[in-house]
Design a protein around this motif. Sequence first.
Motif, mmCIF file in Angstrom:
data_model
loop_
_atom_site.group_PDB
_atom_site.id
_atom_site.type_symbol
_atom_site.label_atom_id
_atom_site.label_comp_id
_atom_site.label_asym_id
_atom_site.label_seq_id
_atom_site.Cartn_x
_atom_site.Cartn_y
_atom_site.Cartn_z
ATOM 1 N N THR A 27 0.845 -1.180 0.000
ATOM 2 C CA THR A 27 0.000 0.000 0.000
ATOM 3 C C THR A 27 0.885 1.236 0.000
ATOM 4 O OG1 THR A 27 -1.660 -1.204 1.256
ATOM 5 C CG2 THR A 27 -1.863 1.195 1.196
ATOM 6 N N THR A 28 0.744 2.050 -1.022
ATOM 7 C CA THR A 28 1.528 3.275 -1.102
ATOM 8 C C THR A 28 0.604 4.443 -1.383
ATOM 9 O OG1 THR A 28 1.889 3.006 -3.462
ATOM 10 C CG2 THR A 28 3.542 2.042 -2.007
ATOM 11 N N PHE A 30 0.001 7.160 0.554
ATOM 12 C CA PHE A 30 -0.693 7.774 1.668
ATOM 13 C C PHE A 30 -0.274 9.229 1.860
ATOM 14 C CE2 PHE A 30 -1.337 3.377 2.939
ATOM 15 C CZ PHE A 30 -2.648 3.427 3.353
ATOM 16 N N GLU A 58 -0.915 10.836 9.097
ATOM 17 C CA GLU A 58 -0.752 9.407 8.824
ATOM 18 C C GLU A 58 -0.982 8.567 10.078
ATOM 19 O OE1 GLU A 58 -0.606 8.211 5.764
ATOM 20 O OE2 GLU A 58 -0.731 10.306 5.181
ATOM 21 N N LEU A 59 -0.575 9.069 11.236
ATOM 22 C CA LEU A 59 -0.845 8.356 12.486
ATOM 23 C C LEU A 59 -2.346 8.289 12.744
ATOM 24 C CD1 LEU A 59 1.958 9.791 14.786
ATOM 25 C CD2 LEU A 59 1.759 7.432 13.950
ATOM 26 N N ARG A 61 -4.541 8.005 10.619
ATOM 27 C CA ARG A 61 -5.067 7.004 9.684
ATOM 28 C C ARG A 61 -4.693 5.582 10.105
ATOM 29 N NH1 ARG A 61 -3.459 9.918 3.956
ATOM 30 N NH2 ARG A 61 -5.154 11.439 3.980
ATOM 31 N N ARG A 63 -1.503 4.426 10.583
ATOM 32 C CA ARG A 63 -0.211 3.953 10.081
ATOM 33 C C ARG A 63 0.822 3.986 11.188
ATOM 34 N NH1 ARG A 63 1.877 5.794 4.998
ATOM 35 N NH2 ARG A 63 2.610 3.666 4.926
ATOM 36 N N ASN A 64 1.876 3.193 11.042
ATOM 37 C CA ASN A 64 2.932 3.169 12.049
ATOM 38 C C ASN A 64 4.158 3.941 11.545
ATOM 39 O OD1 ASN A 64 4.436 1.480 10.352
ATOM 40 N ND2 ASN A 64 3.739 -0.367 11.389
ATOM 41 N N GLY A 67 6.072 2.545 8.329
ATOM 42 C CA GLY A 67 5.414 2.798 7.048
ATOM 43 C C GLY A 67 5.473 4.256 6.649
ATOM 44 N N ILE A 68 5.296 5.139 7.617
ATOM 45 C CA ILE A 68 5.358 6.576 7.340
ATOM 46 C C ILE A 68 6.755 6.943 6.865
ATOM 47 C CG2 ILE A 68 5.223 8.873 8.384
ATOM 48 C CD1 ILE A 68 3.071 7.667 10.296
ATOM 49 N N ASP A 71 7.457 5.787 3.266
ATOM 50 C CA ASP A 71 6.822 6.652 2.277
ATOM 51 C C ASP A 71 7.530 8.000 2.175
ATOM 52 O OD1 ASP A 71 4.985 4.815 1.443
ATOM 53 O OD2 ASP A 71 3.275 5.728 2.463
#
Length: 101
Positions: A27-28, A30, A58-59, A61, A63-64, A67-68, A71
């Motif tokens: 998944t990209t 974001f 992003e947090l 949403r 996400r960890n 992953g952040i 990206d």
Amino acid sequence: MRSAGIALRTPGGWGHSSPAKPAIEVTTGFLPEKAPPEQAGKRSAGVSEAYREMIELELSRGRNATGIWQDMVDTHGFAGGYQSVKRLVRSFAERSRRKRG
């Protein structure tokens, strides 16, 4: 396994001779597409500070930090280390705990 098309390797040969395979279901996208803020080669907690709003979004949403950070590096050319992003994420968590407590 061979009949199913799965390649077998000899013991000790894991990952040494086979080419890299593409990731499946990654998944990209974001993070918003925009130019990275000026970094001037810094590698401190302040480097990720320029991305504060994006990281908070992003947090929220779910996400960890890993992953952040990935990206940020791939999409925005972020030159800071993972530890910088992780420290900022931890500071958000600590601030959130103080507000609740």
